[in-house]
Design a protein around this motif. Structure first.
Motif, PDB file in Angstrom:
ATOM      1  N   ARG A  34     -79.046  15.524 -52.788  1.00 17.90           N
ATOM      2  CA  ARG A  34     -79.560  16.743 -52.061  1.00 17.90           C
ATOM      3  C   ARG A  34     -78.191  17.357 -51.668  1.00 17.90           C
ATOM      4  NH1 ARG A  34     -83.439  15.875 -47.554  1.00 17.90           N
ATOM      5  NH2 ARG A  34     -84.843  16.111 -49.267  1.00 17.90           N
ATOM      6  N   ARG A  39     -76.243  25.650 -42.654  1.00 19.70           N
ATOM      7  CA  ARG A  39     -77.611  25.564 -42.143  1.00 19.70           C
ATOM      8  C   ARG A  39     -77.443  25.573 -40.564  1.00 19.70           C
ATOM      9  NH1 ARG A  39     -76.275  20.320 -43.289  1.00 19.70           N
ATOM     10  NH2 ARG A  39     -77.038  18.636 -42.250  1.00 19.70           N
ATOM     11  N   ARG A  77     -70.481  23.561 -46.879  1.00 17.24           N
ATOM     12  CA  ARG A  77     -70.972  22.289 -47.475  1.00 17.24           C
ATOM     13  C   ARG A  77     -69.889  21.430 -47.365  1.00 17.24           C
ATOM     14  NH1 ARG A  77     -72.784  22.273 -53.981  1.00 17.24           N
ATOM     15  NH2 ARG A  77     -73.308  20.073 -54.120  1.00 17.24           N
ATOM     16  N   ASP A  80     -72.739  15.990 -49.393  1.00 17.49           N
ATOM     17  CA  ASP A  80     -73.862  16.066 -50.089  1.00 17.49           C
ATOM     18  C   ASP A  80     -74.818  14.481 -49.665  1.00 17.49           C
ATOM     19  OD1 ASP A  80     -73.439  18.237 -51.356  1.00 17.49           O
ATOM     20  OD2 ASP A  80     -72.199  17.282 -52.752  1.00 17.49           O
ATOM     21  N   SER A 250     -71.602  27.385 -49.164  1.00 20.17           N
ATOM     22  CA  SER A 250     -72.300  26.313 -50.196  1.00 20.17           C
ATOM     23  C   SER A 250     -71.402  26.051 -51.242  1.00 20.17           C
ATOM     24  CB  SER A 250     -73.708  26.801 -50.569  1.00 20.17           C
ATOM     25  OG  SER A 250     -73.306  27.686 -51.801  1.00 20.17           O
ATOM     26  N   LEU A 257     -76.400  27.076 -56.787  1.00 21.82           N
ATOM     27  CA  LEU A 257     -77.188  26.248 -55.714  1.00 21.82           C
ATOM     28  C   LEU A 257     -78.509  26.005 -55.826  1.00 21.82           C
ATOM     29  CD1 LEU A 257     -76.573  25.168 -52.984  1.00 21.82           C
ATOM     30  CD2 LEU A 257     -76.971  27.361 -51.941  1.00 21.82           C
ATOM     31  N   LEU A 261     -80.173  22.385 -55.929  1.00 22.84           N
ATOM     32  CA  LEU A 261     -81.198  21.741 -54.538  1.00 22.84           C
ATOM     33  C   LEU A 261     -82.492  21.596 -55.476  1.00 22.84           C
ATOM     34  CD1 LEU A 261     -80.453  25.029 -52.220  1.00 22.84           C
ATOM     35  CD2 LEU A 261     -80.103  22.528 -51.879  1.00 22.84           C
ATOM     36  N   ARG A 265     -86.016  19.271 -53.739  1.00 23.19           N
ATOM     37  CA  ARG A 265     -86.817  20.427 -52.885  1.00 23.19           C
ATOM     38  C   ARG A 265     -87.841  19.813 -51.916  1.00 23.19           C
ATOM     39  NH1 ARG A 265     -89.761  24.917 -56.687  1.00 23.19           N
ATOM     40  NH2 ARG A 265     -90.660  22.962 -57.062  1.00 23.19           N
TER      41      ARG A 265
END
Length: 283
Positions: A34, A39, A77, A80, A250, A257, A261, A265
């Motif tokens: 992910r 964010r 980013r 991960d 990102s 992207l 993702l 999800r």
């Protein structure tokens, strides 16, 4: 598709906590990557079974999360997440200014970081984690978290920055900082300093992240819409501006992207309800 169940806090706590969330999944031998682009969220997350592994996006180094982690707004980013095993997570999602109001730490302490929660909030985190693990259900876990956080409410005071952050969220970043400062009866520089302390990032950067998240949400809801239409709906000058922002926040183009993702999800189930002062979840 990963299901997320959520429960709203009691009205007394709602200015500081957005939701209590549960994520459970058994992946066995499967590993799902992910990406974690920029964010705005601030949260405290307890890993009550297997833990996430995180991979540094720059170096590729892999580490395992602590039993409880405190995460702030991310402006790029940085890592991960590698999902595997038996996952059982309980998350306290704070409002934009909730962490700062409840605990007194500047939110900049969390910006672009993921701290072991006990290093910031003390040894009681381990005890709370044990109680959460024993409780089992989302509603019982939320009651434990509520009781802990309610003890901190006496130190909280109303703050115009909380209103300003909510306003920015409501308009996905499309609000002038000067207008927010004037509404808060603060000079622009004073407003920016207080906003950064309470939210973790400057108002302008927060607006960029909110706009970026809005574009992701719109594409997820309207998969058939072209990226030019998404850029316009999200408030970008044009598609080229949007692509530039996606790369900055990102490391990927919009298409890249969304593909990255897709395997991890999340689907948010309808909220179970909220906790009342009686301690009972009410739909």
């Amino acid at each position: 598709m990963f299901e997320v169940r959520s429960l709203r806090p009691s009205p007394r706590l709602s200015a500081y906590v957005r939701a209590f969330e549960a994520r459970t999944q058994r992946l066995d031998a499967q590993v799902v990557l992910r990406p974690l682009p920029a964010r705005p969220e601030q949260f405290l997350e307890f890993y009550l079974a297997d833990r996430y592994r995180v991979r540094d996006a720059a170096t590729g180094a892999v580490d395992t999360t602590p039993a409880a982690v405190l995460v702030g707004p991310q402006t790029f980013r940085r890592v991960d997440v590698l999902l595997a095993g038996d996952l059982d997570l309980f998350t306290i999602q704070f409002t934009p200014t909730g962490f700062h109001a409840l605990f007194g730490h500047p939110a900049t302490l969390l910006t672009d970081q993921a701290h072991a929660a006990d290093a910031v909030l003390g040894r009681e985190i381990a005890e709370i984690g044990e109680r959460l693990q024993e409780a089992g259900s989302l509603s019982r876990r939320a009651l434990i978290a509520e009781a802990w956080l309610n003890r901190r409410l006496d130190t909280c005071a109303p703050d115009p920055i909380a209103w300003a952050a909510r306003r920015m969220e409501a308009f996905h970043g499309g609000v002038r900082v000067a207008d927010l400062a004037a509404a808060a009866d603060l000079g622009e520089r004073q407003f920016e300093r207080r906003f950064t302390t309470a939210v973790g990032v400057s108002p302008k950067r927060y607006a960029r992240i909110l706009r970026f998240r809005s574009a992701l949400r719109l594409k997820g809801e309207e998969a058939e819409s072209g990226w030019a239409a998404i850029a316009q709906a999200a408030g970008y000058v044009d598609q080229a501006h949007m692509i530039h922002e996606f790369r900055a926040l990102s490391g990927e183009t919009p298409q890249q992207l969304m593909r990255a993702l897709a395997p991890a999800r999340e689907r948010h189930s309808p909220e179970v309800g909220n906790l009342q002062s009686t301690g009972s979840p009410v739909a």
